[in-house]
Structure formats: structure tokens, C-alpha cells
Design a protein around this motif. Structure first.
Motif, short mmCIF file in Angstrom:
data_model
loop_
_atom_site.label_atom_id
_atom_site.label_comp_id
_atom_site.label_asym_id
_atom_site.label_seq_id
_atom_site.Cartn_x
_atom_site.Cartn_y
_atom_site.Cartn_z
N VAL A 58 -8.29 -1.10 1.99
CA VAL A 58 -9.24 -0.92 3.36
C VAL A 58 -10.65 -1.09 3.19
O VAL A 58 -11.29 -1.81 3.97
CB VAL A 58 -8.87 0.51 4.05
N VAL A 59 -11.24 -0.74 2.04
CA VAL A 59 -12.37 -0.77 1.68
C VAL A 59 -13.00 -2.20 1.55
O VAL A 59 -14.02 -2.39 2.24
CB VAL A 59 -12.86 0.27 0.46
N PRO A 60 -12.63 -2.84 0.54
CA PRO A 60 -13.37 -4.43 0.34
C PRO A 60 -12.55 -5.29 1.47
O PRO A 60 -13.68 -6.09 2.18
CB PRO A 60 -12.32 -4.64 -0.91
N THR A 61 -11.50 -4.86 2.25
CA THR A 61 -11.40 -5.84 3.71
C THR A 61 -12.13 -5.50 4.68
O THR A 61 -12.71 -6.31 5.25
CB THR A 61 -9.95 -4.99 3.95
N SER A 62 -12.80 -4.30 4.60
CA SER A 62 -13.87 -4.08 5.54
C SER A 62 -15.15 -4.78 5.25
O SER A 62 -15.82 -5.31 6.12
CB SER A 62 -13.98 -2.42 5.75
#
Length: 543
Positions: free
Chosen positions: A45-49
């Protein structure tokens, strides 16, 4: 130096750090598998965001009537908060427990994402994104620390390889996934999807907590003064980097922010030396091998992340590709990031030295950036396919591998702190590298504009034209000249951009080479330590 010790899970069963076969024999693989999948989902989720939110900015701006600066802080607020709190979360995790800290971060991220999806104006969205960055810092620091606790030996190598692979997939798929959501159901669903994913993560946390026994820094308390000073220093530094391109790198405001960051870091260092339980144990940084491994992501930031950020603009501005075609070409750069982490883990399992693979990854960054100078206005993609793949391999071979190796060096009860410092350098260097690239591009273009713009009457101010071209806009500047001279002026702009791009590539190659030599020097110095120093640090993991 201490290697990871084995601890039985709270509920009995296999050791936290046994071999895969050993764990299977004792009936505990489901616990480790659930832990791995949960951490990987949150990490995705974090790098996607990070990479995908920018795609939604035009729609967010139109929907909220946001100005340019508050709109940019939808992205910047997340990045600044992430960079400021990564180390603090790692230290806190060693005290309160990594699973608990991970859960707090995931919960904060989920709530902040829900707030982002429901935000009525851009200022509320900025605040929510800052809170999401705070939660993301906990996910990265505590997630990698949990893996170093639960896995050991070849299983740890595979776990961190998957960690690196999933982070790479998140970076690569973030723009496409966000673009599809924005076009299909609206920008709010970009953040709503994060809420749903992290809700699933939180559902799995109680099971993980029951199965995980964590080494902690017994008797330690949260270092509030150290944490506050470090957060302030990182806030000043990252804000200076973010605002540098807007205010000017030589402006009084930016210089004051940089000076303030240096001053606060000096005070932080003095305070930490006197704390019984510091947020950052400076003795960890005295381990040259650990410090060398922490510098590997810095090389990747300059050699790979800059290309990931700016190569698409070169492809559309100079080579004339459409945005869609440029995106397809970028697969050559990102594909190795998806494949190489698991390849590296398999090679290590077959006896290849981890350090050898890290050196190969650094060599790929140097060679890749140098050979990307083959790019030109009319170059065939087949000519630059290999340089792009090599550059991607420079990132992919070390992704995950370096995390596992670095955390294996430090004492288990300090793994959270060590992971926090590593990820602080990783994200901080990405912000610095991208900012330096953008500043160099604008500066070099301005220099070339001054040299040749006089041959094109009516073109306007060279600095203004340079800034527009640096942003990939050729149409606006070209429209300022007479129609009969437009083709020649556009050709001048393209050649100027191409020349600036090649100059920057050689600078990036030089930076990666210097880091390669520095990392190698630190490793050699560590190997040449005296017996007393080696005994004080403890045994080192092989490879």
C-alpha cells in the motif's frame, strides 16, 4: 555485533527463526505465512500511494478548487511525514513491541486514508495525507523488523526478497492502478482502497501477535527529546528540499531551512550521546558494514529512482513518444525490480555471497546510467533496452537483500531502530536525488537557453522558458515565436533538453561510482578490524 537469536513463539511451537523444513515439522508454517502476507500487503500500500497519488492530482484540484501549492502538498505532506518519523517508529517498536507498533501504524494509515477519501477540501486532505505518512513510516520500519524477528537463515532471505519485490511492484503499479481508479470510479477511491487493504491487515494482527515473540529493549523508555529533535531536523531538511524548486535553492528561506536542519542535527547528536536509552544508538552507526549497507539504497535513489521519475518526461519531450508509449517503454526499467529480488534470494540460497550480489547491483547502477547516454532524439528502443534493464537490475538485486543483511548485523532488540535508520536514508535520499535532478535539469536548461535563445526572436525570458521545458512543455514556449521559426525553435529546445539530460546522466554515474567506492571501502575497513573490535561487535552472519 549480534546475530538474530531464536525465540519460541508465545504459544509454543517452532522457533521464530528456524529453517523452513524445521518449522514445517513442528507445525508452525501457517503463522509465519500469515505474518509474511500481512506485512507484504501493508508494504504494498505504501509505495503504491507514494507513486500513484500524483496521478489523481488534476482531478483532486478540479474537484476541490485547490491552488497549486496546497495541491502539491497532497504528495509532499505524505513524503515529509514519512521521512520525519521512520526512525522514531523503529526505536519505539523496540520498546513497545514491533507488532503493536506495526498495528498502530496500519490503523493510523487506514483512518487517514478514510479521511482522505471523505475530505471536503484540499487542506483537510493535506492533513490526512500527513497522518497517512506517519502511519506509513511505522509500516515500513516495523514491518521489516517483524520479518527479521520471525525469519532466519534462507527463509529470511526469501522473506526480504519478497519484501523488496512487493515494494517494487507497488512503485511500478501505483500510477496505473490509481489512473484506472480515477478514470473509472473517481479519485476518492484511490484512498478508499488503501483503507480496505489496511482493514484486512488489522484483522490479521491479533493472530500475528499471539504467534510472535519479540526481543525488546528491557527497561527502555521512549526518547522524547531525541525523537522531537530528529523529527524537527528531518522536517526542516525535507521541507527545504520540497520547497527548493519553488522558492529557489539560493533563497533565504531555503538556506535558513538547511542551516536549521544542520543545527538541530548537531544538537540531536549531542543529546543522544547523553541518553541512557537513545532513539538512535550511535554505536550502531559505528559498525562500518551496517553503515555501508545503509548507503546501498542511497546509490539506488540516484541511479534508479531519478530515472523512474524523469525518464518518461525525456521520452515524451525529446523522443516524441505518447504518454502511453512512454509508460510501456518504462517496463524495461521496472521489470528487473519485480524479478531480481527473488533471483538474488535463490542465488544466495545456492551459495552466492550476498555482498557479491550487492556489489553487482552497484556496478549495474554505474554501468546502466553511463550507457543510458545512448538515448537520443531518434534512437531505437532496442539500442537502449539493455541499459534500461541493467539499471533496473541495479535496483532489483539489492532490494530486500540489503534490508535482511543490515538487520542481521545488529542486536535483535535494536532491529526496529536499525530498520528505521535504513528506511530514513532510503526515502530521504530519494527525495534529495529527485530534487537534485530537477534542479540540475532546470539549471542546465537555463544555461543552454541563455547561450542560444538570442537566435530566436520573441522566445522570451530564458529562465522562464527553461522551467517550462524542464516540465516537459514545448508547446507553450514554441508558441511564443513566429510560426515560420517555430520548427527551428522547437528543435533547439529538444536539443537543449537532450544535452542537459546527458550531462545529468554522467553526474549520476559519478555519484553512483563514488558511493560504490565508499561502500567497498567501509566493508574492507570492517574486515580489517582488530580482534578486540570484532569481539566487541559480535559474530557476523556469513555472506
Amino acid at each position: 555485533m549480534s546475530t538474530q537469536t531464536e525465540h519460541p513463539p508465545a504459544g509454543g511451537g517452532a522457533p521464530a527463526g528456524g529453517e523452513p523444513g524445521e518449522s514445517a515439522a513442528k507445525g508452525n508454517p501457517p503463522g509465519r505465512t500469515l505474518t509474511l502476507l500481512t506485512v507484504l500487503l501493508a508494504v504494498f500500500v505504501v509505495p503504491t500511494s507514494i507513486s500513484g497519488t500524483a496521478v489523481a492530482l488534476p482531478d483532486i484540484g478540479a474537484d476541490t478548487n485547490a491552488g497549486l501549492v496546497p495541491l502539491q502538498w497532497v504528495v509532499n505532506a505524505f513524503n515529509v511525514a514519512f521521512a520525519c518519523f521512520t526512525l522514531a517508529w523503529g526505536s519505539i517498536a523496540d520498546i513497545i513491541g514491533r507488532v503493536r507498533a506495526f498495528a498502530l501504524g496500519a490503523g493510523l494509515y487506514a483512518v487517514a486514508s478514510l479521511g482522505s477519501a471523505l475530505a471536503g477540501d484540499v487542506l483537510m486532505l493535506d492533513v490526512a495525507r500527513a497522518l497517512a505518512g506517519l502511519g506509513g513510516a511505522a509500516i515500513f520500519s516495523c514491518g521489516s523488523a517483524i520479518l527479521s524477528t520471525v525469519f532466519d537463515g534462507p527463509a529470511r532471505g526469501k522473506a526480504f526478497a519478497l519484501f523488496g519485490t512487493v515494494a517494487g511492484i507497488g512503485v511500478a503499479l501505483g500510477p496505473s492502478l490509481s489512473g484506472a481508479l480515477v478514470q473509472g470510479v473517481g479519485w476518492r477511491w484511490v484512498f478508499a482502497l488503501h483503507t480496505i487493504a489496511l482493514g484486512l491487515v488489522l484483522l490479521a494482527v491479533p493472530s500475528i501477535a499471539r504467534r510472535t515473540h519479540e526481543p525488546r529493549r528491557e527497561g527502555a523508555r521512549v526518547d522524547v527529546p531525541g525523537s522531537a529533535l530528529f523529527v524537527l531536523a528531518m522536517f526542516l531538511l525535507t521541507t527545504a528540499i520540497v520547497q527548493g524548486s519553488q522558492w529557489g535553492w539560493g533563497s533565504a528561506g531555503v538556506l535558513a531551512l538547511f542551516a536549521g536542519a544542520v543545527l538541530v542535527l548537531a544538537v540531536f547528536t549531542a543529546v543522544e550521546k547523553r541518553r541512557a536509552h537513545p532513539m538512535l544508538d550511535l554505536s550502531v552507526l559505528a559498525n562500518r558494514r551496517y553503515l555501508a549497507l545503509c548507503l546501498v539504497p542511497v546509490a539506488a535513489s540516484f541511479g534508479f529512482v531519478t530515472m523512474l521519475t524523469y525518464l518518461p518526461s525525456y521520452l515524451t519531450t525529446v523522443s516524441g513518444y505518447s504518454s502511453g508509449s512512454a509508460g510501456l517503454i518504462m517496463v524495461l526499467l521496472t521489470l528487473p525490480v519485480l524479478v531480481c529480488p527473488m533471483l538474488a534470494a535463490k542465488l544466495v540460497a545456492r551459495g552466492v555471497s550476498s555482498l557479491t550480489l550487492i556489489y553487482v547491483s552497484l556496478g549495474c547502477l554505474v554501468v546502466g546510467d553511463a550507457t543510458l547516454t545512448l538515448f537520443g532524439e531518434h534512437v531505437a528502443i532496442l539500442v537502449v533496452a539493455v541499459p534500461m534493464l541493467v539499471t533496473g537490475a541495479g535496483m532489483g538485486l539489492s532490494a530486500g537483500l540489503v534490508d535482511g543483511q543490515a538487520l542481521e548485523i545488529v542486536a535483535p532488540e535494536k532491529a526496529g531502530m536499525a530498520a528505521g535508520f535504513l528506511n530514513t536514508l532510503r526515502l530521504g535520499s530519494e527525495a534529495i536525488a529527485v530534487a537534485i535532478y530537477g534542479s540540475l535539469l532546470a539549471t542546465l536548461l537555463a544555461s543552454r537557453m541563455r547561450e542560444g535563445i538570442g537566435d530566436h526572436p520573441g522566445a522570451g525570458d530564458p529562465v522562464t522558458v527553461a522551467n517550462e521545458v524542464a516540465g516537459g512543455n514545448l508547446t507553450g514556449p514554441a508558441g511564443a515565436v513566429d510560426a515560420s521559426a517555430r520548427a527551428g525553435f522547437t528543435d533547439f529546445l529538444v536539443r537543449s533538453y537532450d544535452s542537459a539530460f546527458h550531462t545529468i546522466l554522467w553526474i549520476l554515474t559519478g555519484i553512483c561510482l563514488v558511493l560504490f567506492l565508499l561502500i567497498g571501502g567501509l566493508v574492507r575497513a570492517d574486515r580489517n578490524r582488530g580482534p578486540a573490535a570484532a569481539a566487541a561487535t559480535g559474530p557476523r552472519a556469513a555472506g
